[in-house]
Design a protein around this motif. Sequence first.
Motif, mmCIF file in Angstrom:
data_model
loop_
_atom_site.group_PDB
_atom_site.id
_atom_site.type_symbol
_atom_site.label_atom_id
_atom_site.label_comp_id
_atom_site.label_asym_id
_atom_site.label_seq_id
_atom_site.Cartn_x
_atom_site.Cartn_y
_atom_site.Cartn_z
ATOM 1 N N LEU A 61 3.035 -37.147 42.842
ATOM 2 C CA LEU A 61 1.591 -37.172 43.107
ATOM 3 C C LEU A 61 0.795 -36.806 41.856
ATOM 4 O O LEU A 61 -0.212 -37.439 41.543
ATOM 5 N N ALA A 62 1.286 -35.811 41.133
ATOM 6 C CA ALA A 62 0.594 -35.415 39.903
ATOM 7 C C ALA A 62 0.594 -36.593 38.924
ATOM 8 O O ALA A 62 -0.419 -36.896 38.290
ATOM 9 N N TRP A 63 1.722 -37.280 38.839
ATOM 10 C CA TRP A 63 1.822 -38.424 37.941
ATOM 11 C C TRP A 63 0.846 -39.541 38.361
ATOM 12 O O TRP A 63 0.289 -40.252 37.525
ATOM 13 N N LEU A 64 0.636 -39.656 39.676
ATOM 14 C CA LEU A 64 -0.310 -40.667 40.176
ATOM 15 C C LEU A 64 -1.767 -40.253 39.945
ATOM 16 O O LEU A 64 -2.690 -40.955 40.339
ATOM 17 N N GLY A 65 -1.962 -39.093 39.357
ATOM 18 C CA GLY A 65 -3.318 -38.628 39.069
ATOM 19 C C GLY A 65 -3.989 -37.999 40.278
ATOM 20 O O GLY A 65 -5.214 -37.907 40.356
ATOM 21 N N ILE A 66 -3.183 -37.571 41.228
ATOM 22 C CA ILE A 66 -3.731 -36.992 42.461
ATOM 23 C C ILE A 66 -3.698 -35.469 42.386
ATOM 24 O O ILE A 66 -2.679 -34.880 42.040
ATOM 25 N N SER A 67 -4.830 -34.851 42.705
ATOM 26 C CA SER A 67 -4.826 -33.391 42.816
ATOM 27 C C SER A 67 -5.210 -33.051 44.253
ATOM 28 O O SER A 67 -5.852 -33.845 44.936
ATOM 29 N N TRP A 68 -4.784 -31.901 44.710
ATOM 30 C CA TRP A 68 -4.990 -31.550 46.113
ATOM 31 C C TRP A 68 -5.559 -30.151 46.257
ATOM 32 O O TRP A 68 -5.354 -29.305 45.389
ATOM 33 N N SER A 69 -6.263 -29.933 47.347
ATOM 34 C CA SER A 69 -6.831 -28.613 47.626
ATOM 35 C C SER A 69 -5.721 -27.672 48.072
ATOM 36 O O SER A 69 -4.716 -28.104 48.640
ATOM 37 N N GLN A 70 -5.919 -26.401 47.848
ATOM 38 C CA GLN A 70 -4.944 -25.386 48.288
ATOM 39 C C GLN A 70 -5.413 -24.787 49.609
ATOM 40 O O GLN A 70 -6.599 -24.776 49.879
ATOM 41 N N PRO A 71 -4.546 -24.262 50.436
ATOM 42 C CA PRO A 71 -3.107 -24.171 50.204
ATOM 43 C C PRO A 71 -2.359 -25.422 50.666
ATOM 44 O O PRO A 71 -2.890 -26.207 51.460
ATOM 45 N N VAL A 72 -1.137 -25.570 50.177
ATOM 46 C CA VAL A 72 -0.242 -26.615 50.681
ATOM 47 C C VAL A 72 0.433 -26.033 51.920
ATOM 48 O O VAL A 72 1.030 -24.962 51.857
ATOM 49 N N LEU A 73 0.275 -26.723 53.030
ATOM 50 C CA LEU A 73 0.877 -26.228 54.279
ATOM 51 C C LEU A 73 2.310 -26.747 54.374
ATOM 52 O O LEU A 73 2.559 -27.915 54.096
ATOM 53 N N ARG A 74 3.241 -25.870 54.697
ATOM 54 C CA ARG A 74 4.627 -26.302 54.908
ATOM 55 C C ARG A 74 4.986 -26.006 56.357
ATOM 56 O O ARG A 74 4.870 -24.875 56.815
ATOM 57 N N GLN A 75 5.418 -27.039 57.065
ATOM 58 C CA GLN A 75 5.682 -26.866 58.496
ATOM 59 C C GLN A 75 6.762 -25.824 58.765
ATOM 60 O O GLN A 75 6.713 -25.120 59.760
ATOM 61 N N SER A 76 7.726 -25.719 57.861
ATOM 62 C CA SER A 76 8.827 -24.774 58.080
ATOM 63 C C SER A 76 8.326 -23.329 58.121
ATOM 64 O O SER A 76 9.029 -22.443 58.598
#
Length: 289
Positions: A61-76
């Motif tokens: 995703l970083a390589w695709l130029g995509i940035s994301w808001s925090q936090p990253v939710l992990r289902q586990s």
Amino acid sequence: MTFKTRFAPSPTGPLHLGHAYSACLAHDMALAQDGQFYLRIDDIDQSRSKPRWEQQIYEDLAWLGISWSQPVLRQSERLPRYRDTLQILWDRGLLYPCTCSRADVRAAASAPQEGIALHGPDGLVYPGTCRPETPHTGPLPNLPLRLDMARAIKLLNTPLEFLETGSTHTGETGQIQPQNMVKTVGDVALARPGMGASYHLSIVLDDADQGITHVIRGQDLFEATQIHVLLQRLLNLPTPTYHHHGLIRDDAGKRLAKRDDARAISKYRNEGATENDIRQKVGLSLSLD
Ligand code: GLU
Ligand code: ZN
């Protein structure tokens, strides 16, 4: 208007062109609306999820130029939340244990008295072998659980509907006929063997808890949306707007599968492709930076 969307891959294999399309589209739409784009790791299936694939999601995703808001939710990390919700549904008499294997369901669904086995958005429609006459009471068992669809539908006093904005479903209003769901969807699994919750339950809770207003995802999940809207209504959660996009196909017209390593983003990257080569391949407008 607030606009919050997410990309929710399962770390069970490399991201391929189809994922790139979904992620870039959701990211572009959020940007255009001055909204937020979240990344969620759908690792509810711990037997198939692997840390190396999760790591590669971040890199791709970083390589695709995509940035994301925090936090990253992990289902586990959210199993207690899913369990609490199963408890609520159990206490309302809407769940029952079922340890039937896929083969059991196949055999029962094609028994002569059942007529033709129906395929629904959750696979073969479960013929109700383990459904009790009266709801179970007592503590929530640590077993695979199904939703008693007929009982759930009876509890609803509002129509089920959602707003669909994806161009691939023009003409479909997102109106759901709850009565039909008993036949066409059946008693879906909400807790699966070895998993804290099924895909349907976990994503509905995740979207609500993250305040997702727009779900942007592949057309392959359009049919499952009725299950998600039903769960939202049962649990008193808001229903986001849905945008189901077309699927990226290979040169032979076949839908890309998770195992389609030939179309892995990392493979294109290693071959020297750029972010915009990928955008071009999936028919998205080019990134200017
Ligand atoms: N984790 C799901 C998948 O990989 C997507 C969930 C969703 O968008 O609702 O297909
Ligand atoms: Zn069963």
